[in-house]
Write an enzyme that holds these catalytic residues in place. Structure first.
Site, short mmCIF file in Angstrom:
data_model
loop_
_atom_site.label_atom_id
_atom_site.label_comp_id
_atom_site.label_asym_id
_atom_site.label_seq_id
_atom_site.Cartn_x
_atom_site.Cartn_y
_atom_site.Cartn_z
N ARG A 25 0.86 -1.19 0.00
CA ARG A 25 0.00 0.00 0.00
C ARG A 25 0.90 1.24 0.00
O ARG A 25 2.06 1.17 0.39
CB ARG A 25 -0.87 0.01 1.26
CG ARG A 25 -1.84 -1.15 1.36
CD ARG A 25 -2.53 -1.18 2.71
NE ARG A 25 -3.50 -2.25 2.77
CZ ARG A 25 -3.25 -3.48 3.24
NH1 ARG A 25 -2.05 -3.78 3.70
NH2 ARG A 25 -4.20 -4.40 3.25
N LYS A 50 -1.82 -2.12 7.43
CA LYS A 50 -3.24 -1.83 7.71
C LYS A 50 -3.67 -2.59 8.96
O LYS A 50 -3.38 -3.77 9.11
CB LYS A 50 -4.10 -2.23 6.51
CG LYS A 50 -5.52 -1.77 6.62
CD LYS A 50 -6.27 -2.02 5.33
CE LYS A 50 -7.69 -1.49 5.42
NZ LYS A 50 -8.39 -1.70 4.16
N HIS A 106 -2.49 2.92 -5.95
CA HIS A 106 -3.17 1.71 -5.49
C HIS A 106 -3.44 0.73 -6.64
O HIS A 106 -3.53 -0.48 -6.43
CB HIS A 106 -4.48 2.08 -4.78
CG HIS A 106 -5.03 0.99 -3.93
ND1 HIS A 106 -4.48 0.64 -2.71
CD2 HIS A 106 -6.07 0.14 -4.13
CE1 HIS A 106 -5.16 -0.37 -2.20
NE2 HIS A 106 -6.13 -0.68 -3.04
N ARG A 109 -1.05 -2.08 -6.78
CA ARG A 109 -1.38 -3.16 -5.85
C ARG A 109 -2.39 -4.12 -6.47
O ARG A 109 -2.28 -5.33 -6.36
CB ARG A 109 -1.91 -2.54 -4.56
CG ARG A 109 -2.22 -3.49 -3.46
CD ARG A 109 -2.55 -2.69 -2.19
NE ARG A 109 -3.32 -3.45 -1.25
CZ ARG A 109 -2.83 -4.36 -0.43
NH1 ARG A 109 -1.54 -4.63 -0.43
NH2 ARG A 109 -3.61 -5.00 0.41
N HIS A 132 -4.13 -9.03 3.27
CA HIS A 132 -5.57 -8.99 3.51
C HIS A 132 -5.89 -9.83 4.75
O HIS A 132 -5.35 -10.91 4.93
CB HIS A 132 -6.34 -9.57 2.32
CG HIS A 132 -6.26 -8.74 1.10
ND1 HIS A 132 -6.29 -9.26 -0.16
CD2 HIS A 132 -6.15 -7.40 0.92
CE1 HIS A 132 -6.20 -8.30 -1.06
NE2 HIS A 132 -6.12 -7.15 -0.42
N TYR A 141 -9.70 -10.18 -7.18
CA TYR A 141 -8.72 -10.45 -8.24
C TYR A 141 -9.10 -11.69 -9.01
O TYR A 141 -8.85 -11.79 -10.21
CB TYR A 141 -7.32 -10.56 -7.63
CG TYR A 141 -6.99 -9.38 -6.77
CD1 TYR A 141 -6.91 -8.10 -7.31
CD2 TYR A 141 -6.80 -9.52 -5.40
CE1 TYR A 141 -6.64 -7.00 -6.52
CE2 TYR A 141 -6.52 -8.43 -4.59
CZ TYR A 141 -6.45 -7.17 -5.16
OH TYR A 141 -6.19 -6.09 -4.37
#
Length: 156
Positions: A25, A50, A106, A109, A132, A141
Site C-alpha cells: 500500500r 493496515k 493503489h 497493488r 488482507h 482479483y
C-alpha cells in the site's frame, strides 16, 4: 508498468515494483525502512501495515536488484520516504511525462493481485502476500481473472 520501468530512475523503479510486484500500500511503501529489508533472504517486513499488522513479503529478483542499486542506507532511513501523497504525485508526474494515463498508486497493488491469481496462485496465498485479513478480499482479483477468461472464450 513496463513502459514506466524502462524510463524511470532507480528510486521510481523501486516505488513501482514495491507497489506492482510486492503489492504494498502507499503508506507501506513510504514507511518502509532499510532495516525492514532482507535482500539476502529475498523478503521485506511491513511494520504497522493496515490494522497495525506486521507481515513478511517476498521480493522479486528485479526489485532486489533495484534496491541494491539504490542503497543500502542506515537501517532507520526510509527507502522511498516522504508521504503517500508525495509518492502519488511523483508517479502522476512520471506518467504525464511518458503520456501514460495515471490510474493511481493503489492500481499497482491491484496489478499484483490480478497477476498472482492469473498465474494460478491460491487466493489464500494472494491474500497473505497483500496483507488482507480475509481471503474474501482477494476474491476481487479472481473475478478479474474470470472476466479475462470469459472474454477469451467468447473469442473462440
Amino acid at each position: 508498468m513496463v513502459k514506466l520501468l524502462a524510463v524511470a530512475p532507480v528510486e521510481m523503479r523501486v516505488l513501482l515494483r514495491l507497489g506492482g510486484i510486492a503489492g504494498l500500500r502507499a503508506s507501506e511503501i513510504t514507511g518502509l525502512k532499510w532495516g525492514d529489508l532482507d535482500l539476502e533472504g529475498g523478503a521485506l517486513t511491513v511494520r504497522n501495515g493496515k490494522g497495525g499488522k506486521t507481515r513478511r513479503v517476498l521480493l522479486s529478483s528485479s526489485l532486489i536488484a533495484d534496491l541494491r542499486e539504490l542503497g543500502p542506507q542506515k537501517e532507520e532511513v526510509a527507502v522511498i520516504g516522504r508521504t503517500p501523497e508525495a509518492a502519488r504525485g511523483r508517479l502522476r508526474t512520471l506518467c504525464k511525462q511518458q503520456g501514460i494515463p495515471y490510474l493511481s498508486l493503489h492500481a499497482l497493488r491491484h496489478t499484483t493481485g490480478t497477476r498472482l491469481v492469473r498465474a494460478g496462485f491460491p487466493l489464500q496465498d494472494v491474500a497473505e502476500h497483500l496483507g488482507h485479513s480475509d481471503v474474501q478480499t482477494a476474491r476481487t482479483y479472481g473475478k478479474w481473472a474470470n472476466d479475462r477468461l470469459k472474454a477469451h472464450l467468447r473469442g473462440m
